[in-house]
Design a protein around this motif. Structure first.
Motif, PDB file in Angstrom:
ATOM      1  N   MET A   1       0.843  -1.175   0.000  1.00  0.00           N
ATOM      2  CA  MET A   1       0.000   0.000   0.000  1.00  0.00           C
ATOM      3  C   MET A   1       0.892   1.243   0.000  1.00  0.00           C
ATOM      4  N   ALA A   2       0.535   2.231  -0.809  1.00  0.00           N
ATOM      5  CA  ALA A   2       1.338   3.445  -0.936  1.00  0.00           C
ATOM      6  C   ALA A   2       1.238   4.294   0.327  1.00  0.00           C
ATOM      7  N   ASP A   3       2.312   4.999   0.615  1.00  0.00           N
ATOM      8  CA  ASP A   3       2.317   5.886   1.777  1.00  0.00           C
ATOM      9  C   ASP A   3       1.355   7.036   1.556  1.00  0.00           C
ATOM     10  N   LYS A   4       0.634   7.412   2.615  1.00  0.00           N
ATOM     11  CA  LYS A   4      -0.278   8.543   2.525  1.00  0.00           C
ATOM     12  C   LYS A   4       0.518   9.841   2.526  1.00  0.00           C
ATOM     13  N   LYS A   5       0.056  10.793   1.719  1.00  0.00           N
ATOM     14  CA  LYS A   5       0.737  12.078   1.661  1.00  0.00           C
ATOM     15  C   LYS A   5       0.233  13.043   2.721  1.00  0.00           C
ATOM     16  N   SER A   6      -0.985  12.787   3.233  1.00  0.00           N
ATOM     17  CA  SER A   6      -1.522  13.655   4.285  1.00  0.00           C
ATOM     18  C   SER A   6      -2.173  12.787   5.353  1.00  0.00           C
ATOM     19  N   LEU A   7      -2.546  13.418   6.415  1.00  0.00           N
ATOM     20  CA  LEU A   7      -3.192  12.708   7.508  1.00  0.00           C
ATOM     21  C   LEU A   7      -4.688  12.550   7.271  1.00  0.00           C
ATOM     22  N   GLY A   8      -5.202  13.162   6.221  1.00  0.00           N
ATOM     23  CA  GLY A   8      -6.621  13.050   5.916  1.00  0.00           C
ATOM     24  C   GLY A   8      -7.460  13.977   6.766  1.00  0.00           C
ATOM     25  N   ARG A   9      -8.743  13.713   6.758  1.00  0.00           N
ATOM     26  CA  ARG A   9      -9.660  14.522   7.555  1.00  0.00           C
ATOM     27  C   ARG A   9      -9.534  14.160   9.022  1.00  0.00           C
ATOM     28  N   GLN A  10      -9.363  15.161   9.835  1.00  0.00           N
ATOM     29  CA  GLN A  10      -9.244  14.933  11.266  1.00  0.00           C
ATOM     30  C   GLN A  10     -10.150  15.897  12.015  1.00  0.00           C
ATOM     31  N   LYS A  11     -10.563  15.481  13.179  1.00  0.00           N
ATOM     32  CA  LYS A  11     -11.395  16.329  14.013  1.00  0.00           C
ATOM     33  C   LYS A  11     -10.527  17.449  14.594  1.00  0.00           C
ATOM     34  N   ILE A  12     -11.017  18.673  14.468  1.00  0.00           N
ATOM     35  CA  ILE A  12     -10.298  19.828  15.000  1.00  0.00           C
ATOM     36  C   ILE A  12     -10.978  20.240  16.301  1.00  0.00           C
ATOM     37  N   PRO A  13     -10.239  20.356  17.389  1.00  0.00           N
ATOM     38  CA  PRO A  13     -10.857  20.745  18.664  1.00  0.00           C
ATOM     39  C   PRO A  13     -11.405  22.171  18.587  1.00  0.00           C
ATOM     40  N   MET A  14     -12.519  22.409  19.273  1.00  0.00           N
ATOM     41  CA  MET A  14     -13.128  23.726  19.296  1.00  0.00           C
ATOM     42  C   MET A  14     -12.314  24.631  20.213  1.00  0.00           C
ATOM     43  N   ALA A  15     -11.533  25.486  19.621  1.00  0.00           N
ATOM     44  CA  ALA A  15     -10.731  26.444  20.370  1.00  0.00           C
ATOM     45  C   ALA A  15     -10.508  27.652  19.473  1.00  0.00           C
ATOM     46  N   LYS A  16     -10.313  28.784  20.085  1.00  0.00           N
ATOM     47  CA  LYS A  16     -10.081  29.991  19.305  1.00  0.00           C
ATOM     48  C   LYS A  16      -8.757  29.863  18.571  1.00  0.00           C
ATOM     49  N   ILE A  17      -8.786  30.186  17.297  1.00  0.00           N
ATOM     50  CA  ILE A  17      -7.561  30.178  16.499  1.00  0.00           C
ATOM     51  C   ILE A  17      -6.820  31.471  16.821  1.00  0.00           C
ATOM     52  N   GLU A  18      -5.630  31.337  17.365  1.00  0.00           N
ATOM     53  CA  GLU A  18      -4.905  32.499  17.867  1.00  0.00           C
ATOM     54  C   GLU A  18      -4.338  33.387  16.758  1.00  0.00           C
ATOM     55  N   LYS A  19      -3.811  32.781  15.700  1.00  0.00           N
ATOM     56  CA  LYS A  19      -3.238  33.579  14.626  1.00  0.00           C
ATOM     57  C   LYS A  19      -4.357  34.237  13.829  1.00  0.00           C
ATOM     58  N   GLU A  20      -4.261  35.550  13.718  1.00  0.00           N
ATOM     59  CA  GLU A  20      -5.326  36.325  13.084  1.00  0.00           C
ATOM     60  C   GLU A  20      -5.541  35.905  11.629  1.00  0.00           C
ATOM     61  N   GLU A  21      -4.463  35.753  10.884  1.00  0.00           N
ATOM     62  CA  GLU A  21      -4.549  35.375   9.473  1.00  0.00           C
ATOM     63  C   GLU A  21      -5.202  33.997   9.312  1.00  0.00           C
TER      64      GLU A  21
END
Length: 170
Positions: A1-21
């Motif tokens: 099986m080929a290596d995955k290039k990304s981690l895929g869809r993952q659950k993101i915890p609900m927290a304020k994103i600190e970086k404005e951009e």
């Protein structure tokens, strides 16, 4: 099986994103995702009323309503009552207008690939007169010359900012 290039869809915890951009980018992507999902629901269920109101991190309001604002708000405030006759007429008018616009859009039969802009350009050139074609030719020649110059810069290992301006041959 080929290596995955990304981690895929993952659950993101609900927290304020600190970086404005990053916060602005996330809001923009999520807003588009919500609009897309709402549009899909409307396409699937004809009698659906949807209203979305959100504010960007800068405080700018964004909204999405299907049928009309009045219909959605009336339904929200009075969920167990039938909508008023004027709201029903407004909703029907809105639905008819949306269907007419969809039919017009389907008539255009626009190709769904990356070549759309090139095809439009080519179609406009085919319909052009001699003067317009000459203008396109001059533009293309100057573009090719600019590309050749840039290619020479890159192959010689010099960046455009590192080169000195041309000197006069006096």
């Amino acid at each position: 099986m080929a290596d995955k290039k990304s981690l895929g869809r993952q659950k993101i915890p609900m927290a304020k994103i600190e970086k404005e951009e990053a916060r602005y980018a996330a809001f923009s992507k999520r807003r588009k995702g919500l609009y897309k999902k709402a549009s899909e629901l409307i396409g699937e269920y004809d009698d659906l009323d949807i209203g979305i109101i959100m504010f960007s991190p800068t405080g700018k309001p964004y909204s999405f309503f299907h049928r009309t604002v009045d219909v959605v708000i009336d339904r929200f405030l009075n969920p167990n009552t039938l909508s008023s006759e004027s709201n029903s007429l407004a909703a029907e008018n809105s639905r008819n207008k949306a269907n007419e616009l969809k039919v017009k859009l389907d008539e255009y039969d626009i190709p769904k690939n990356d070549e759309t802009d090139e095809m439009r350009l080519w179609e406009s050139i085919k319909e052009s007169d001699v003067e317009e074609v000459t203008k396109h030719e001059i533009w293309l020649k100057s573009t090719v010359a600019g590309l050749k110059d840039r290619l020479m810069q890159l192959t010689n290992g010099a960046s455009p900012s590192a080169q000195s301006p041309p000197e006069d041959a006096n």
